[in-house]
Scaffold this active site. Structure first.
Site, mmCIF file in Angstrom:
data_model
loop_
_atom_site.group_PDB
_atom_site.id
_atom_site.type_symbol
_atom_site.label_atom_id
_atom_site.label_comp_id
_atom_site.label_asym_id
_atom_site.label_seq_id
_atom_site.Cartn_x
_atom_site.Cartn_y
_atom_site.Cartn_z
ATOM 1 N N VAL A 43 33.618 39.770 44.543
ATOM 2 C CA VAL A 43 34.574 40.845 44.821
ATOM 3 C C VAL A 43 35.935 40.271 45.220
ATOM 4 O O VAL A 43 36.975 40.748 44.747
ATOM 5 C CB VAL A 43 34.029 41.804 45.906
ATOM 6 C CG1 VAL A 43 35.079 42.822 46.313
ATOM 7 C CG2 VAL A 43 32.774 42.511 45.407
ATOM 8 N N CYS A 44 35.944 39.247 46.052
ATOM 9 C CA CYS A 44 37.209 38.644 46.475
ATOM 10 C C CYS A 44 37.943 38.015 45.301
ATOM 11 O O CYS A 44 39.170 38.119 45.203
ATOM 12 C CB CYS A 44 36.969 37.601 47.566
ATOM 13 S SG CYS A 44 36.315 38.320 49.082
ATOM 14 N N THR A 45 37.203 37.364 44.433
ATOM 15 C CA THR A 45 37.823 36.750 43.260
ATOM 16 C C THR A 45 38.487 37.819 42.404
ATOM 17 O O THR A 45 39.646 37.676 42.001
ATOM 18 C CB THR A 45 36.785 35.963 42.444
ATOM 19 O OG1 THR A 45 36.259 34.917 43.267
ATOM 20 C CG2 THR A 45 37.393 35.381 41.194
ATOM 21 N N LEU A 48 41.659 39.165 44.282
ATOM 22 C CA LEU A 48 42.796 38.250 44.290
ATOM 23 C C LEU A 48 43.351 38.032 42.891
ATOM 24 O O LEU A 48 44.566 37.852 42.733
ATOM 25 C CB LEU A 48 42.410 36.938 44.965
ATOM 26 C CG LEU A 48 42.231 37.095 46.485
ATOM 27 C CD1 LEU A 48 41.607 35.855 47.082
ATOM 28 C CD2 LEU A 48 43.530 37.419 47.176
#
Length: 89
Positions: A43-45, A48
């Site tokens: 999710v963070c990838t 970002l």
């Protein structure tokens, strides 16, 4: 919890280049601080990379994007390079 347009508390963290990122050094600039749990998580990838893809639009508004998590400078550096993130982590 901070709300939109709240002033963030002062902090100093090590950045992806091994230097220090001081919020106080950014005085007078408009920042989008993206707090995320960790480098290389799905999710963070995605999140970002979405900011990466929109970084020119943010720059056009005078907004500098900065990612903030607890990962090490080395982890940030590798993550930033792997996904061509054009902003400080």
């Amino acid at each position: 919890m901070l709300k939109v347009n709240d002033k963030a508390p002062e902090f100093v963290l090590q950045d992806d280049q091994g230097g220090q990122f001081r919020l106080a050094d950014q005085a007078g600039q408009r920042l989008l601080l993206v707090f995320y749990p960790g480098d290389n998580t799905p999710v963070c990838t995605k999140q970002l990379c979405d900011y990466r893809d929109g970084v020119e639009a943010f720059a056009g508004l005078g907004v500098k994007v900065v990612g903030v998590s607890n990962d090490s400078a080395e982890s940030h550096r590798k993550f930033r390079q792997k996904y061509a993130l054009p902003f400080t982590l």
